[in-house]
Design a protein around this motif. Structure first.
Motif, mmCIF file in Angstrom:
data_model
loop_
_atom_site.group_PDB
_atom_site.id
_atom_site.type_symbol
_atom_site.label_atom_id
_atom_site.label_comp_id
_atom_site.label_asym_id
_atom_site.label_seq_id
_atom_site.Cartn_x
_atom_site.Cartn_y
_atom_site.Cartn_z
ATOM 1 N N VAL A 179 0.840 -1.199 0.000
ATOM 2 C CA VAL A 179 0.000 0.000 0.000
ATOM 3 C C VAL A 179 0.875 1.249 0.000
ATOM 4 N N LEU A 180 0.645 2.129 -0.951
ATOM 5 C CA LEU A 180 1.329 3.417 -1.011
ATOM 6 C C LEU A 180 0.606 4.415 -0.098
ATOM 7 N N VAL A 181 1.372 5.063 0.781
ATOM 8 C CA VAL A 181 0.809 6.097 1.661
ATOM 9 C C VAL A 181 1.604 7.381 1.429
ATOM 10 N N PRO A 182 1.125 8.271 0.552
ATOM 11 C CA PRO A 182 1.851 9.521 0.281
ATOM 12 C C PRO A 182 1.767 10.484 1.469
ATOM 13 N N LEU A 183 2.796 11.326 1.625
ATOM 14 C CA LEU A 183 2.823 12.335 2.682
ATOM 15 C C LEU A 183 2.377 11.717 4.005
ATOM 16 N N CYS A 184 3.046 10.638 4.382
ATOM 17 C CA CYS A 184 2.537 9.768 5.443
ATOM 18 C C CYS A 184 2.740 10.288 6.859
ATOM 19 N N GLY A 185 3.645 11.258 7.057
ATOM 20 C CA GLY A 185 3.909 11.721 8.412
ATOM 21 C C GLY A 185 4.372 10.572 9.297
ATOM 22 N N LYS A 186 3.821 10.530 10.511
ATOM 23 C CA LYS A 186 4.122 9.411 11.411
ATOM 24 C C LYS A 186 2.836 8.637 11.722
ATOM 25 N N SER A 187 1.954 8.586 10.742
ATOM 26 C CA SER A 187 0.616 8.044 10.934
ATOM 27 C C SER A 187 0.616 6.606 11.445
ATOM 28 N N VAL A 188 -0.129 6.365 12.513
ATOM 29 C CA VAL A 188 -0.281 5.005 13.033
ATOM 30 C C VAL A 188 -1.162 4.168 12.111
ATOM 31 N N ASP A 189 -1.811 4.806 11.141
ATOM 32 C CA ASP A 189 -2.576 4.048 10.147
ATOM 33 C C ASP A 189 -1.666 3.059 9.409
ATOM 34 N N MET A 190 -0.403 3.423 9.247
ATOM 35 C CA MET A 190 0.528 2.526 8.565
ATOM 36 C C MET A 190 0.760 1.263 9.382
ATOM 37 N N ARG A 191 0.806 1.388 10.696
ATOM 38 C CA ARG A 191 0.969 0.199 11.536
ATOM 39 C C ARG A 191 -0.281 -0.675 11.470
ATOM 40 N N TRP A 192 -1.448 -0.060 11.402
ATOM 41 C CA TRP A 192 -2.685 -0.833 11.283
ATOM 42 C C TRP A 192 -2.664 -1.647 9.996
ATOM 43 N N LEU A 193 -2.272 -1.019 8.888
ATOM 44 C CA LEU A 193 -2.201 -1.729 7.615
ATOM 45 C C LEU A 193 -1.200 -2.883 7.700
ATOM 46 N N ALA A 194 -0.026 -2.616 8.270
ATOM 47 C CA ALA A 194 0.998 -3.652 8.373
ATOM 48 C C ALA A 194 0.524 -4.812 9.242
ATOM 49 N N GLN A 195 -0.175 -4.485 10.320
ATOM 50 C CA GLN A 195 -0.672 -5.532 11.223
ATOM 51 C C GLN A 195 -1.745 -6.395 10.567
ATOM 52 N N HIS A 196 -2.388 -5.860 9.521
ATOM 53 C CA HIS A 196 -3.414 -6.612 8.807
ATOM 54 C C HIS A 196 -2.880 -7.184 7.491
ATOM 55 N N ASP A 197 -1.565 -7.393 7.457
ATOM 56 C CA ASP A 197 -0.899 -8.078 6.348
ATOM 57 C C ASP A 197 -0.871 -7.264 5.061
ATOM 58 N N TYR A 198 -0.715 -5.936 5.202
ATOM 59 C CA TYR A 198 -0.528 -5.069 4.040
ATOM 60 C C TYR A 198 0.801 -4.340 4.190
ATOM 61 N N PRO A 199 1.847 -4.749 3.481
ATOM 62 C CA PRO A 199 3.107 -4.014 3.509
ATOM 63 C C PRO A 199 2.869 -2.563 3.082
ATOM 64 N N VAL A 200 3.632 -1.656 3.634
ATOM 65 C CA VAL A 200 3.422 -0.224 3.412
ATOM 66 C C VAL A 200 4.664 0.407 2.810
ATOM 67 N N LEU A 201 4.452 1.274 1.826
ATOM 68 C CA LEU A 201 5.494 2.163 1.329
ATOM 69 C C LEU A 201 5.015 3.585 1.593
ATOM 70 N N GLY A 202 5.576 4.216 2.609
ATOM 71 C CA GLY A 202 5.199 5.575 2.963
ATOM 72 C C GLY A 202 6.217 6.566 2.446
ATOM 73 N N ILE A 203 5.737 7.676 1.898
ATOM 74 C CA ILE A 203 6.610 8.732 1.389
ATOM 75 C C ILE A 203 6.431 9.961 2.273
ATOM 76 N N GLU A 204 7.536 10.509 2.760
ATOM 77 C CA GLU A 204 7.456 11.671 3.655
ATOM 78 C C GLU A 204 8.719 12.518 3.503
ATOM 79 N N VAL A 205 8.532 13.818 3.339
ATOM 80 C CA VAL A 205 9.674 14.704 3.141
ATOM 81 C C VAL A 205 10.325 15.120 4.455
ATOM 82 N N ALA A 206 9.599 15.036 5.563
ATOM 83 C CA ALA A 206 10.115 15.474 6.866
ATOM 84 C C ALA A 206 10.780 14.305 7.587
#
Length: 210
Positions: free
Chosen positions: A40-67
């Protein structure tokens, strides 16, 4: 936009951050029918815990963040080991099945997104000023393969209140995305105390014949 965004992280002006997974994600993502294991692509992801939810439900994450601050704060939320490497202009940190690419989303190329099969946008579109939103929608369409689905959470509010988050009404969402995506408006959430109202959308990338 990047300078303001970086300043927000340096100064801790991140009122958009949530400490729990977003209800729209937990409620609607399972309905999309995205196969487990899809990256799952997560643009401008910040430090969103939504990414951990996706990972915990068997969805690898590619987050993009400039900061870089946002990425480091995300990694600090877990004691899991972190591996770091450099690739095509991005500094990449990997923790479990979450990859965080530090750099400009618009510099992510199609070949780098070859494994992407879905996307999630809770605070990307609404972080961008109007002119950049057109560029964002087009670039996202370039990165997402036909048939891939995603979830978009937008916000509308009194235009006299300056963003980000910016107000992006339904009409603009349709104008931005309908050329390349099929859209389904899933819900509008009740207006909050600060007069912001969230809208939730399912998007599916169109194929070459629509």
């Amino acid at each position: 936009m990047s300078e303001d965004w970086l300043a927000r992280w340096r100064e801790g002006r991140i009122g958009f951050h949530r400490s729990e997974p977003h209800p729209a994600l937990t409620h609607h993502w399972p309905r999309l029918g995205v196969p487990a294991g899809t990256k799952v692509l997560v643009p401008l992801c910040g430090k969103s815990v939504d990414m951990r939810w996706l990972a915990q439900h068997d969805y690898p994450v590619l987050g993009i963040e400039v900061a870089a601050e946002a990425i480091e704060q995300f990694l600090e939320q877990s004691p899991a080991e972190v591996s770091r490497y450099h690739k095509a202009g991005f500094e990449i940190s990997r923790q479990g099945s979450v990859e965080l690419w530090c750099g400009d989303f618009f510099h992510l190329h199609i070949d780098q997104a070859a494994e992407i099969g879905a996307f999630y946008d809770r605070a990307s579109l609404i972080a961008l000023p109007p002119a950049t939103r057109h560029r964002y929608a087009f670039h996202l369409a370039q990165l997402i393969p036909p048939g891939a689905k995603g979830l978009l959470v937008s916000i509308t509010h009194d235009e006299s209140w300056e963003g980000p988050p910016y107000s992006v009404p339904a009409e603009e969402i349709r104008t931005l995305f309908e050329p390349n995506f099929r859209l389904v408006h899933l819900e509008d959430n009740p207006e909050q105390e600060d007069s912001k109202r969230e809208s939730v959308w399912e998007l599916e990338r169109r194929g070459p014949h629509g």
